[in-house]
Scaffold this motif. Structure first.
Motif, PDB file in Angstrom:
ATOM      1  N   LYS A   1     -16.917 -58.104  -7.001  1.00 33.99           N
ATOM      2  CA  LYS A   1     -18.247 -58.703  -6.893  1.00 33.99           C
ATOM      3  C   LYS A   1     -18.083 -60.059  -6.221  1.00 33.99           C
ATOM      4  O   LYS A   1     -17.346 -60.909  -6.700  1.00 33.99           O
ATOM      5  N   VAL A   2     -18.765 -60.266  -5.091  1.00 33.57           N
ATOM      6  CA  VAL A   2     -18.647 -61.527  -4.360  1.00 33.57           C
ATOM      7  C   VAL A   2     -19.903 -62.381  -4.455  1.00 33.57           C
ATOM      8  O   VAL A   2     -19.870 -63.567  -4.125  1.00 33.57           O
ATOM      9  N   GLU A   3     -21.011 -61.784  -4.919  1.00 31.67           N
ATOM     10  CA  GLU A   3     -22.241 -62.561  -5.047  1.00 31.67           C
ATOM     11  C   GLU A   3     -23.191 -61.916  -6.036  1.00 31.67           C
ATOM     12  O   GLU A   3     -23.341 -60.700  -6.064  1.00 31.67           O
ATOM     13  N   THR A   4     -23.817 -62.747  -6.849  1.00 22.85           N
ATOM     14  CA  THR A   4     -24.884 -62.331  -7.752  1.00 22.85           C
ATOM     15  C   THR A   4     -26.056 -63.267  -7.519  1.00 22.85           C
ATOM     16  O   THR A   4     -25.876 -64.484  -7.465  1.00 22.85           O
ATOM     17  N   THR A   5     -27.240 -62.684  -7.360  1.00 28.84           N
ATOM     18  CA  THR A   5     -28.445 -63.489  -7.185  1.00 28.84           C
ATOM     19  C   THR A   5     -29.436 -63.100  -8.265  1.00 28.84           C
ATOM     20  O   THR A   5     -29.724 -61.918  -8.444  1.00 28.84           O
ATOM     21  N   GLU A   6     -29.945 -64.096  -8.989  1.00 25.32           N
ATOM     22  CA  GLU A   6     -30.933 -63.871 -10.043  1.00 25.32           C
ATOM     23  C   GLU A   6     -32.300 -64.334  -9.538  1.00 25.32           C
ATOM     24  O   GLU A   6     -32.408 -65.375  -8.891  1.00 25.32           O
ATOM     25  N   TYR A   7     -33.312 -63.534  -9.857  1.00 19.56           N
ATOM     26  CA  TYR A   7     -34.681 -63.814  -9.428  1.00 19.56           C
ATOM     27  C   TYR A   7     -35.585 -63.936 -10.651  1.00 19.56           C
ATOM     28  O   TYR A   7     -35.347 -63.306 -11.671  1.00 19.56           O
TER      29      TYR A   7
ATOM     30  N   VAL B   1     -35.627 -66.697  -5.925  1.00 19.78           N
ATOM     31  CA  VAL B   1     -34.260 -66.934  -6.373  1.00 19.78           C
ATOM     32  C   VAL B   1     -34.236 -68.086  -7.366  1.00 19.78           C
ATOM     33  O   VAL B   1     -34.818 -69.139  -7.120  1.00 19.78           O
ATOM     34  N   THR B   2     -33.564 -67.855  -8.511  1.00 22.85           N
ATOM     35  CA  THR B   2     -33.395 -68.928  -9.495  1.00 22.85           C
ATOM     36  C   THR B   2     -31.953 -69.425  -9.499  1.00 22.85           C
ATOM     37  O   THR B   2     -31.718 -70.620  -9.568  1.00 22.85           O
ATOM     38  N   ILE B   3     -31.006 -68.498  -9.425  1.00 20.97           N
ATOM     39  CA  ILE B   3     -29.581 -68.859  -9.416  1.00 20.97           C
ATOM     40  C   ILE B   3     -28.830 -67.877  -8.523  1.00 20.97           C
ATOM     41  O   ILE B   3     -29.073 -66.668  -8.569  1.00 20.97           O
ATOM     42  N   LYS B   4     -27.914 -68.405  -7.747  1.00 25.92           N
ATOM     43  CA  LYS B   4     -27.023 -67.572  -6.946  1.00 25.92           C
ATOM     44  C   LYS B   4     -25.603 -67.967  -7.314  1.00 25.92           C
ATOM     45  O   LYS B   4     -25.288 -69.155  -7.395  1.00 25.92           O
ATOM     46  N   THR B   5     -24.756 -66.979  -7.555  1.00 29.36           N
ATOM     47  CA  THR B   5     -23.363 -67.228  -7.908  1.00 29.36           C
ATOM     48  C   THR B   5     -22.475 -66.484  -6.928  1.00 29.36           C
ATOM     49  O   THR B   5     -22.699 -65.295  -6.668  1.00 29.36           O
ATOM     50  N   THR B   6     -21.491 -67.195  -6.372  1.00 28.86           N
ATOM     51  CA  THR B   6     -20.533 -66.555  -5.465  1.00 28.86           C
ATOM     52  C   THR B   6     -19.155 -66.555  -6.120  1.00 28.86           C
ATOM     53  O   THR B   6     -18.843 -67.407  -6.950  1.00 28.86           O
ATOM     54  N   PHE B   7     -18.344 -65.566  -5.733  1.00 30.56           N
ATOM     55  CA  PHE B   7     -17.013 -65.384  -6.305  1.00 30.56           C
ATOM     56  C   PHE B   7     -16.011 -65.230  -5.166  1.00 30.56           C
ATOM     57  O   PHE B   7     -16.277 -64.529  -4.191  1.00 30.56           O
ATOM     58  N   VAL B   8     -14.846 -65.869  -5.314  1.00 27.61           N
ATOM     59  CA  VAL B   8     -13.767 -65.777  -4.335  1.00 27.61           C
ATOM     60  C   VAL B   8     -12.536 -65.241  -5.051  1.00 27.61           C
ATOM     61  O   VAL B   8     -12.254 -65.643  -6.192  1.00 27.61           O
TER      62      VAL B   8
ATOM     63  N   GLU C   1     -15.528 -69.541  -8.724  1.00 29.49           N
ATOM     64  CA  GLU C   1     -16.887 -69.087  -9.029  1.00 29.49           C
ATOM     65  C   GLU C   1     -17.808 -70.293  -8.845  1.00 29.49           C
ATOM     66  O   GLU C   1     -17.585 -71.337  -9.460  1.00 29.49           O
ATOM     67  N   THR C   2     -18.810 -70.147  -7.982  1.00 31.59           N
ATOM     68  CA  THR C   2     -19.709 -71.261  -7.686  1.00 31.59           C
ATOM     69  C   THR C   2     -21.142 -70.841  -7.972  1.00 31.59           C
ATOM     70  O   THR C   2     -21.594 -69.808  -7.483  1.00 31.59           O
ATOM     71  N   GLU C   3     -21.845 -71.655  -8.757  1.00 32.98           N
ATOM     72  CA  GLU C   3     -23.229 -71.377  -9.128  1.00 32.98           C
ATOM     73  C   GLU C   3     -24.148 -72.362  -8.410  1.00 32.98           C
ATOM     74  O   GLU C   3     -23.935 -73.573  -8.463  1.00 32.98           O
ATOM     75  N   TYR C   4     -25.174 -71.820  -7.727  1.00 34.11           N
ATOM     76  CA  TYR C   4     -26.121 -72.618  -6.960  1.00 34.11           C
ATOM     77  C   TYR C   4     -27.520 -72.510  -7.562  1.00 34.11           C
ATOM     78  O   TYR C   4     -27.885 -71.470  -8.097  1.00 34.11           O
ATOM     79  N   ASP C   5     -28.311 -73.567  -7.397  1.00 31.24           N
ATOM     80  CA  ASP C   5     -29.707 -73.501  -7.831  1.00 31.24           C
ATOM     81  C   ASP C   5     -30.555 -72.852  -6.738  1.00 31.24           C
ATOM     82  O   ASP C   5     -30.029 -72.413  -5.708  1.00 31.24           O
TER      83      ASP C   5
ATOM     84  N   ILE D   1     -25.143 -76.920  -5.444  1.00 31.56           N
ATOM     85  CA  ILE D   1     -24.158 -76.482  -6.442  1.00 31.56           C
ATOM     86  C   ILE D   1     -24.507 -77.057  -7.807  1.00 31.56           C
ATOM     87  O   ILE D   1     -24.699 -78.262  -7.955  1.00 31.56           O
ATOM     88  N   ILE D   2     -24.605 -76.148  -8.790  1.00 40.93           N
ATOM     89  CA  ILE D   2     -24.836 -76.540 -10.180  1.00 40.93           C
ATOM     90  C   ILE D   2     -23.506 -76.778 -10.866  1.00 40.93           C
ATOM     91  O   ILE D   2     -23.291 -77.794 -11.520  1.00 40.93           O
ATOM     92  N   LYS D   3     -22.603 -75.793 -10.711  1.00 39.93           N
ATOM     93  CA  LYS D   3     -21.257 -75.928 -11.272  1.00 39.93           C
ATOM     94  C   LYS D   3     -20.313 -75.004 -10.533  1.00 39.93           C
ATOM     95  O   LYS D   3     -20.740 -74.050  -9.876  1.00 39.93           O
TER      96      LYS D   3
END
Length: 162
Positions: free
Chosen positions: A87-93, A99-106, A116-120, A125-127
């Motif tokens: 899984k390289v990306e999760t997007t929550e709506y 879009v509320t949160i997008k998370t990417t994985f490397v 793992e990077t979480e975006y608003d 970047i949130i964290k």
């Protein structure tokens, strides 16, 4: 109270039995799944859509939508995967399909998640969490920083054979 406890156990057990594995989804070429809930109100059965799930050819969940009782969307999540099925990306709506949160994985060459990077909703970047592994491939540490790169948590993993 004991009837309630038995009912909860039944629900947990029945959910476990009905869950399909990625292998089952893939082998049976399942493209999607819709779940409905039926309840009895005033002596009449009332049904409504609970969730809708879309799978890719590997059995990965690429879209999951949950519904409110009135049929409106409660929340939705989409996932993207790389050629190694990571899984390289999760997007929550939200319920408005925004879009509320997008998370990417490397991942590293061994398919270990290393970042793992979480975006608003605005892409800020949130964290961010970095994962460290030992020479045997075991995760030893997770370091999390906030959007300003300030360290907010360190989680260490220890393994035992006893």
């Amino acid at each position: 109270m004991s009837k309630f406890f038995i009912f909860i156990l039944f629900l947990c057990f029945s959910c476990t039995i009905s869950a399909q594995s990625k292998k089952d989804i893939r082998n049976n070429r399942i493209a999607s799944e819709t779940a409905y809930i039926t309840v009895t109100e005033n002596g009449k059965e009332v049904s409504f859509k609970d969730s809708y799930t879309v799978y890719d050819k590997n059995g990965n969940v690429v879209e999951q939508t949950e519904y409110n009782r009135d049929g409106s969307i409660k929340n939705k999540e989409t996932n993207k995967f790389d050629s190694n099925k990571n899984k390289v990306e999760t997007t929550e709506y939200n319920d408005k399909d925004k879009v509320t949160i997008k998370t990417t994985f490397v991942y590293d060459k061994n398919d270990n998640k290393i970042l793992e990077t979480e975006y608003d909703s605005k892409g800020k970047i949130i964290k961010q969490s970095a994962y460290i592994y030992n020479n045997k491939g075991f995760k030893t540490e997770k370091r999390t920083v906030d959007g300003n790169k300030k360290l907010i948590a360190v989680k260490k993993y220890n393994y035992s054979t006893k």
